[in-house]
Motif scaffolding. Sequence first.
Motif, PDB file in Angstrom:
ATOM      1  N   SER A  12     -22.252  41.506 -21.053  1.00  0.00           N
ATOM      2  CA  SER A  12     -21.282  40.679 -20.334  1.00  0.00           C
ATOM      3  C   SER A  12     -20.111  41.533 -19.881  1.00  0.00           C
ATOM      4  N   GLY A  13     -19.273  40.947 -19.039  1.00  0.00           N
ATOM      5  CA  GLY A  13     -17.986  41.524 -18.679  1.00  0.00           C
ATOM      6  C   GLY A  13     -18.015  42.939 -18.169  1.00  0.00           C
ATOM      7  N   ILE A  14     -17.076  43.743 -18.645  1.00  0.00           N
ATOM      8  CA  ILE A  14     -16.897  45.102 -18.151  1.00  0.00           C
ATOM      9  C   ILE A  14     -18.126  45.958 -18.403  1.00  0.00           C
ATOM     10  N   GLY A  15     -18.712  45.849 -19.589  1.00  0.00           N
ATOM     11  CA  GLY A  15     -19.884  46.662 -19.895  1.00  0.00           C
ATOM     12  C   GLY A  15     -21.023  46.421 -18.932  1.00  0.00           C
ATOM     13  N   MET A  16     -21.280  45.157 -18.623  1.00  0.00           N
ATOM     14  CA  MET A  16     -22.347  44.824 -17.685  1.00  0.00           C
ATOM     15  C   MET A  16     -22.060  45.401 -16.301  1.00  0.00           C
ATOM     16  N   GLU A  17     -20.824  45.246 -15.835  1.00  0.00           N
ATOM     17  CA  GLU A  17     -20.473  45.725 -14.499  1.00  0.00           C
ATOM     18  C   GLU A  17     -20.515  47.248 -14.416  1.00  0.00           C
ATOM     19  N   VAL A  18     -20.094  47.927 -15.482  1.00  0.00           N
ATOM     20  CA  VAL A  18     -20.146  49.395 -15.494  1.00  0.00           C
ATOM     21  C   VAL A  18     -21.593  49.873 -15.455  1.00  0.00           C
ATOM     22  N   ALA A  19     -22.470  49.213 -16.214  1.00  0.00           N
ATOM     23  CA  ALA A  19     -23.884  49.590 -16.201  1.00  0.00           C
ATOM     24  C   ALA A  19     -24.463  49.461 -14.794  1.00  0.00           C
ATOM     25  N   LYS A  20     -24.142  48.379 -14.124  1.00  0.00           N
ATOM     26  CA  LYS A  20     -24.640  48.157 -12.764  1.00  0.00           C
ATOM     27  C   LYS A  20     -24.111  49.205 -11.793  1.00  0.00           C
ATOM     28  N   LEU A  21     -22.815  49.512 -11.883  1.00  0.00           N
ATOM     29  CA  LEU A  21     -22.226  50.456 -10.936  1.00  0.00           C
ATOM     30  C   LEU A  21     -22.740  51.873 -11.173  1.00  0.00           C
ATOM     31  N   LEU A  22     -22.857  52.278 -12.431  1.00  0.00           N
ATOM     32  CA  LEU A  22     -23.409  53.607 -12.709  1.00  0.00           C
ATOM     33  C   LEU A  22     -24.831  53.725 -12.163  1.00  0.00           C
ATOM     34  N   ALA A  23     -25.635  52.670 -12.364  1.00  0.00           N
ATOM     35  CA  ALA A  23     -27.008  52.683 -11.848  1.00  0.00           C
ATOM     36  C   ALA A  23     -27.011  52.788 -10.327  1.00  0.00           C
ATOM     37  N   ALA A  24     -26.093  52.056  -9.682  1.00  0.00           N
ATOM     38  CA  ALA A  24     -26.004  52.090  -8.219  1.00  0.00           C
ATOM     39  C   ALA A  24     -25.596  53.469  -7.714  1.00  0.00           C
ATOM     40  N   LYS A  25     -24.888  54.218  -8.555  1.00  0.00           N
ATOM     41  CA  LYS A  25     -24.440  55.562  -8.177  1.00  0.00           C
ATOM     42  C   LYS A  25     -25.477  56.634  -8.531  1.00  0.00           C
ATOM     43  N   GLY A  26     -26.626  56.217  -9.016  1.00  0.00           N
ATOM     44  CA  GLY A  26     -27.701  57.165  -9.255  1.00  0.00           C
ATOM     45  C   GLY A  26     -27.886  57.604 -10.689  1.00  0.00           C
ATOM     46  N   TRP A  27     -27.097  57.053 -11.598  1.00  0.00           N
ATOM     47  CA  TRP A  27     -27.284  57.375 -13.006  1.00  0.00           C
ATOM     48  C   TRP A  27     -28.531  56.667 -13.543  1.00  0.00           C
ATOM     49  N   GLN A  28     -29.178  57.275 -14.537  1.00  0.00           N
ATOM     50  CA  GLN A  28     -30.167  56.571 -15.338  1.00  0.00           C
ATOM     51  C   GLN A  28     -29.404  55.949 -16.503  1.00  0.00           C
ATOM     52  N   VAL A  29     -29.574  54.649 -16.697  1.00  0.00           N
ATOM     53  CA  VAL A  29     -28.728  53.918 -17.636  1.00  0.00           C
ATOM     54  C   VAL A  29     -29.567  53.211 -18.696  1.00  0.00           C
ATOM     55  N   GLY A  30     -29.182  53.405 -19.950  1.00  0.00           N
ATOM     56  CA  GLY A  30     -29.728  52.639 -21.062  1.00  0.00           C
ATOM     57  C   GLY A  30     -28.655  51.684 -21.545  1.00  0.00           C
ATOM     58  N   ILE A  31     -29.012  50.444 -21.813  1.00  0.00           N
ATOM     59  CA  ILE A  31     -28.022  49.431 -22.167  1.00  0.00           C
ATOM     60  C   ILE A  31     -28.280  48.887 -23.569  1.00  0.00           C
ATOM     61  N   ALA A  32     -27.200  48.416 -24.198  1.00  0.00           N
ATOM     62  CA  ALA A  32     -27.302  47.876 -25.550  1.00  0.00           C
ATOM     63  C   ALA A  32     -26.308  46.740 -25.725  1.00  0.00           C
ATOM     64  N   GLY A  33     -26.633  45.834 -26.627  1.00  0.00           N
ATOM     65  CA  GLY A  33     -25.775  44.699 -26.945  1.00  0.00           C
ATOM     66  C   GLY A  33     -26.514  43.756 -27.870  1.00  0.00           C
ATOM     67  N   ARG A  34     -25.873  42.657 -28.215  1.00  0.00           N
ATOM     68  CA  ARG A  34     -26.473  41.727 -29.168  1.00  0.00           C
ATOM     69  C   ARG A  34     -27.422  40.726 -28.517  1.00  0.00           C
ATOM     70  N   ARG A  35     -27.163  40.325 -27.257  1.00  0.00           N
ATOM     71  CA  ARG A  35     -27.919  39.243 -26.630  1.00  0.00           C
ATOM     72  C   ARG A  35     -29.107  39.805 -25.848  1.00  0.00           C
ATOM     73  N   ILE A  36     -30.260  39.742 -26.462  1.00  0.00           N
ATOM     74  CA  ILE A  36     -31.429  40.410 -25.912  1.00  0.00           C
ATOM     75  C   ILE A  36     -31.862  39.820 -24.578  1.00  0.00           C
ATOM     76  N   GLU A  37     -31.669  38.509 -24.387  1.00  0.00           N
ATOM     77  CA  GLU A  37     -32.093  37.905 -23.122  1.00  0.00           C
ATOM     78  C   GLU A  37     -31.294  38.450 -21.948  1.00  0.00           C
ATOM     79  N   ARG A  38     -30.029  38.768 -22.167  1.00  0.00           N
ATOM     80  CA  ARG A  38     -29.217  39.349 -21.096  1.00  0.00           C
ATOM     81  C   ARG A  38     -29.608  40.800 -20.841  1.00  0.00           C
ATOM     82  N   LEU A  39     -29.942  41.518 -21.885  1.00  0.00           N
ATOM     83  CA  LEU A  39     -30.419  42.891 -21.717  1.00  0.00           C
ATOM     84  C   LEU A  39     -31.703  42.908 -20.899  1.00  0.00           C
ATOM     85  N   GLN A  40     -32.605  41.996 -21.211  1.00  0.00           N
ATOM     86  CA  GLN A  40     -33.881  41.924 -20.495  1.00  0.00           C
ATOM     87  C   GLN A  40     -33.680  41.549 -19.034  1.00  0.00           C
ATOM     88  N   ALA A  41     -32.685  40.706 -18.765  1.00  0.00           N
ATOM     89  CA  ALA A  41     -32.397  40.327 -17.379  1.00  0.00           C
ATOM     90  C   ALA A  41     -31.853  41.515 -16.592  1.00  0.00           C
TER      91      ALA A  41
END
Length: 244
Positions: A12-41
């Motif tokens: 959620s929030g800042i972490g989610m948006e940072v993951a998206k922006l880094l990916a858009a800039k060409g980074w390979q991104v691994g994500i983590a958090g407690r809510r698995i359904e959001r991670l899968q999305a």
Amino acid sequence: MAKKAIVMGATSGIGMEVAKLLAAKGWQVGIAGRRIERLQALISQGGITCYQQIDVTSAEAPSLLLELIYKLGGMDLYFHSSGIGWQNNSLDIEKELKTVETNGLGFTRMVDTAFNWFVHHHSSQKARIACITSIAGTKGLGAAPAYSATKRFQNHYLECLSQQARMRHLPISITDIRPGFVKTDLIAGSTYPLQLQPEDVTKHIVRAIEKGKEVKVIDWRYAILVFFWRLIPRGLWTRLKITT
């Protein structure tokens, strides 16, 4: 070769948006958090390649982080955006302790794991740890004691790690990101002033990481506010009615 980033607190929030922006800039991104359904999305986003369900308050969190790094095939950036907090004028002890557990113990557990991984696996070029702290660490905020105190702890801890990296001649850089009020789940439904949009904050964050900033207050209005906060003597500060 694309740089690789782990984003902790990406559901959620800042972490989610940072993951998206880094990916858009060409980074390979691994994500983590407690809510698995959001991670899968999020895994359907281009550039976000793997995920791991991690609760930073769990003793097994470090081993799960290492597993995620292995899935990603390495790490150049560890980004920590996992945190909680409440206004707590009644000093509800459960809220205070949960905040300390997440923002203090959980923060230390994960940042140290990332730091030590870089020590042993990233000697050839600069690695970076970037963490969301808060302007709340500038002064003690009576309306949110544990939140304010843990953010101050995070500010100092990151400063210590930056100093340690230099003393040990390690290629590890630290970025302490201190936003003001951001419209995320953390303050949903509130009427706090000067609320920032997560998308705008995210751009500031990624720019600060790219420029190698050590400390970044977001945005300019909060930078001015923090400057004047620091000038207020303790005796006067504790007499002020400061809400969060």
